[in-house]
Design a protein around this motif. Sequence first.
Motif, PDB file in Angstrom:
ATOM      1  N   ALA A  21       0.773  -1.547   0.232  1.00  0.00           N
ATOM      2  CA  ALA A  21      -0.142   0.035   0.627  1.00  0.00           C
ATOM      3  C   ALA A  21       0.800   1.684  -0.093  1.00  0.00           C
ATOM      4  N   LYS A  22       0.554   2.191  -0.316  1.00  0.00           N
ATOM      5  CA  LYS A  22       0.953   3.206  -0.413  1.00  0.00           C
ATOM      6  C   LYS A  22       0.621   4.710  -0.537  1.00  0.00           C
ATOM      7  N   VAL A  23       0.263   6.475   0.432  1.00  0.00           N
ATOM      8  CA  VAL A  23      -0.109   6.531   0.553  1.00  0.00           C
ATOM      9  C   VAL A  23       0.270   8.028  -0.147  1.00  0.00           C
ATOM     10  N   GLY A  24      -0.837   8.510  -0.578  1.00  0.00           N
ATOM     11  CA  GLY A  24      -0.847   9.595  -0.654  1.00  0.00           C
ATOM     12  C   GLY A  24      -1.581  11.195  -0.490  1.00  0.00           C
ATOM     13  N   ILE A  25      -0.440  12.117  -0.515  1.00  0.00           N
ATOM     14  CA  ILE A  25      -1.785  13.030   0.764  1.00  0.00           C
ATOM     15  C   ILE A  25      -1.988  14.080  -0.092  1.00  0.00           C
ATOM     16  N   ILE A  26      -2.810  14.039  -0.572  1.00  0.00           N
ATOM     17  CA  ILE A  26      -3.295  15.936  -1.120  1.00  0.00           C
ATOM     18  C   ILE A  26      -3.170  16.822  -0.202  1.00  0.00           C
ATOM     19  N   ALA A  27      -2.167  18.030  -0.067  1.00  0.00           N
ATOM     20  CA  ALA A  27      -2.045  18.643   1.041  1.00  0.00           C
ATOM     21  C   ALA A  27      -2.162  19.935   0.269  1.00  0.00           C
ATOM     22  N   GLY A  28      -2.786  19.955   1.189  1.00  0.00           N
ATOM     23  CA  GLY A  28      -3.223  21.840   1.941  1.00  0.00           C
ATOM     24  C   GLY A  28      -2.775  22.179   2.967  1.00  0.00           C
ATOM     25  N   GLY A  29      -2.895  24.029   2.882  1.00  0.00           N
ATOM     26  CA  GLY A  29      -2.215  24.918   4.094  1.00  0.00           C
ATOM     27  C   GLY A  29      -1.935  23.837   5.561  1.00  0.00           C
ATOM     28  N   GLY A  30      -1.270  24.239   6.068  1.00  0.00           N
ATOM     29  CA  GLY A  30      -1.168  24.342   7.559  1.00  0.00           C
ATOM     30  C   GLY A  30      -0.762  23.332   8.146  1.00  0.00           C
ATOM     31  N   ARG A  31       0.192  23.230   9.754  1.00  0.00           N
ATOM     32  CA  ARG A  31       0.620  22.109   9.668  1.00  0.00           C
ATOM     33  C   ARG A  31      -0.032  20.304   9.483  1.00  0.00           C
ATOM     34  N   LEU A  32      -1.011  20.102   9.644  1.00  0.00           N
ATOM     35  CA  LEU A  32      -1.639  18.878   9.290  1.00  0.00           C
ATOM     36  C   LEU A  32      -1.263  18.095   8.189  1.00  0.00           C
ATOM     37  N   PRO A  33      -0.493  18.388   7.292  1.00  0.00           N
ATOM     38  CA  PRO A  33      -0.145  17.447   5.827  1.00  0.00           C
ATOM     39  C   PRO A  33       1.284  16.731   6.729  1.00  0.00           C
ATOM     40  N   LEU A  34       1.845  18.209   6.883  1.00  0.00           N
ATOM     41  CA  LEU A  34       3.375  17.634   6.994  1.00  0.00           C
ATOM     42  C   LEU A  34       3.091  16.929   8.454  1.00  0.00           C
ATOM     43  N   ASP A  35       2.394  16.964   9.671  1.00  0.00           N
ATOM     44  CA  ASP A  35       2.092  15.573  11.215  1.00  0.00           C
ATOM     45  C   ASP A  35       1.844  14.345  10.590  1.00  0.00           C
ATOM     46  N   VAL A  36       0.698  14.984   9.396  1.00  0.00           N
ATOM     47  CA  VAL A  36       0.480  13.007   8.816  1.00  0.00           C
ATOM     48  C   VAL A  36       1.027  12.583   8.031  1.00  0.00           C
ATOM     49  N   ALA A  37       2.321  13.336   7.066  1.00  0.00           N
ATOM     50  CA  ALA A  37       3.272  12.331   6.504  1.00  0.00           C
ATOM     51  C   ALA A  37       4.267  11.885   7.827  1.00  0.00           C
ATOM     52  N   ASP A  38       4.769  12.881   9.063  1.00  0.00           N
ATOM     53  CA  ASP A  38       5.765  11.805   9.842  1.00  0.00           C
ATOM     54  C   ASP A  38       4.428  10.976  10.670  1.00  0.00           C
ATOM     55  N   GLY A  39       3.493  10.837  10.657  1.00  0.00           N
ATOM     56  CA  GLY A  39       3.174  10.262  10.984  1.00  0.00           C
ATOM     57  C   GLY A  39       3.059   8.465  10.644  1.00  0.00           C
ATOM     58  N   LEU A  40       3.406   9.034   8.945  1.00  0.00           N
ATOM     59  CA  LEU A  40       3.494   7.669   7.895  1.00  0.00           C
ATOM     60  C   LEU A  40       5.189   7.038   8.009  1.00  0.00           C
ATOM     61  N   VAL A  41       6.269   8.365   8.362  1.00  0.00           N
ATOM     62  CA  VAL A  41       6.739   7.710   7.862  1.00  0.00           C
ATOM     63  C   VAL A  41       7.563   6.696   9.582  1.00  0.00           C
ATOM     64  N   ALA A  42       6.730   7.127  10.331  1.00  0.00           N
ATOM     65  CA  ALA A  42       6.863   6.562  11.803  1.00  0.00           C
ATOM     66  C   ALA A  42       6.515   4.935  11.552  1.00  0.00           C
ATOM     67  N   GLN A  43       5.589   4.859  10.962  1.00  0.00           N
ATOM     68  CA  GLN A  43       4.562   3.562  10.459  1.00  0.00           C
ATOM     69  C   GLN A  43       5.923   2.988   9.525  1.00  0.00           C
ATOM     70  N   GLY A  44       7.001   3.352   9.149  1.00  0.00           N
ATOM     71  CA  GLY A  44       7.562   2.707   8.633  1.00  0.00           C
ATOM     72  C   GLY A  44       7.022   2.850   6.759  1.00  0.00           C
ATOM     73  N   LEU A  45       6.513   4.004   6.220  1.00  0.00           N
ATOM     74  CA  LEU A  45       5.692   3.891   4.893  1.00  0.00           C
ATOM     75  C   LEU A  45       6.240   5.245   4.371  1.00  0.00           C
ATOM     76  N   ALA A  46       5.986   5.136   2.560  1.00  0.00           N
ATOM     77  CA  ALA A  46       6.699   6.427   2.264  1.00  0.00           C
ATOM     78  C   ALA A  46       5.596   7.007   1.446  1.00  0.00           C
ATOM     79  N   PRO A  47       5.508   8.475   2.243  1.00  0.00           N
ATOM     80  CA  PRO A  47       4.271   9.079   1.650  1.00  0.00           C
ATOM     81  C   PRO A  47       4.354  10.062   0.085  1.00  0.00           C
ATOM     82  N   PHE A  48       3.659  10.029  -0.779  1.00  0.00           N
ATOM     83  CA  PHE A  48       3.654  10.799  -2.042  1.00  0.00           C
ATOM     84  C   PHE A  48       2.610  11.876  -1.539  1.00  0.00           C
ATOM     85  N   VAL A  49       3.214  13.292  -1.335  1.00  0.00           N
ATOM     86  CA  VAL A  49       2.203  14.628  -1.161  1.00  0.00           C
ATOM     87  C   VAL A  49       2.610  15.656  -2.849  1.00  0.00           C
ATOM     88  N   LEU A  50       0.927  15.336  -2.608  1.00  0.00           N
ATOM     89  CA  LEU A  50       0.683  16.394  -3.941  1.00  0.00           C
ATOM     90  C   LEU A  50       0.684  17.599  -3.519  1.00  0.00           C
TER      91      LEU A  50
END
Length: 303
Positions: free
Chosen positions: A20-49
């Motif tokens: 599985a691969k998670v893509g983050i559709i990122a708007g403004g603010g801190r939340l997209p970065l928190d989600v990306a860091d949360g995925l990395v902490a689980q060993g997943l490499a996200p793609f950020v759009l």
Amino acid sequence: MTTPKTTPEGAGRLRLAAGAKVGIIAGGGRLPLDVADGLVAQGLAPFVLMVEGEASPTGGLGRFEHEVLAIESLGSLVGILRRHGVTHVVLAGEIRRRPRLSAMRFNFGLLAVVPLVISALARGDDGLLKVVVRGLEARGFTVLGAHQIVPDLTTSEGSLTRTVPGKADWRDIEAAREAAVAIGALDIGQGAVAIGGRAIALEGIEGTDGLLERVKALRGHGRLAGKTGGVLVKCAKPEQELRVDLPSIGLQTVEGAHAAGLAGIAVEAGRSLILDSAAVIARADALGLFVYGLPPRGGADGG
């Protein structure tokens, strides 16, 4: 599609199948970065759009595999996600600007969704988000909520600070929550401020920060009784798609509430997010504000 293993309110830790691969559709603010860091902490490499004008590669998101997409190029969304092997999608962060139909870059992907987008824009922001979610699901993606990936951000029930609401504060909480639910039903906003047991300001297109600025200005002009007092309440809209646009507060919210002379903030437990929660609670404690997690109402739409 892989179904995430979570509770109905998304409180469980997400478990994804291998590949599985998670893509983050990122708007403004801190939340997209928190989600990306949360995925990395689980060993997943996200793609950020990143949505152009809302998120930027120059911030912390730039260290992840990424592209930038203009909101008017919505028709390219699915192709980009597939090209990067995305199987699951998270919509995270604020998107303040609606697409200008006159500036949209038309292709076959966009032509297929234009009638839905026009209809959704007429219904409001939540209508547009639901169209995006259902459109992605119809094309084989699994849509996740940010709170399913980083459940630690989800507000817990009860008092989160040393300061707790007093009797007068509860009158304000009840009045502000009633007003927030009412404007949420109209898809106007998610927050309201009450002082003296009545709602005095409602969140509009300017967002929570703008709402608090208005309250601060009213206080400064002597339009409000007393120099302090009152409560900000944020809650999910009735029938809200819980996987996108959950109400959230952060450090800026606490600073804005204090500058506006409010006594505290109440948010809906399980259906709202506290970004950088440790810092938020520490700052609220330092300023003498309360932060309280309200029991969730019934009737929100899980998807």
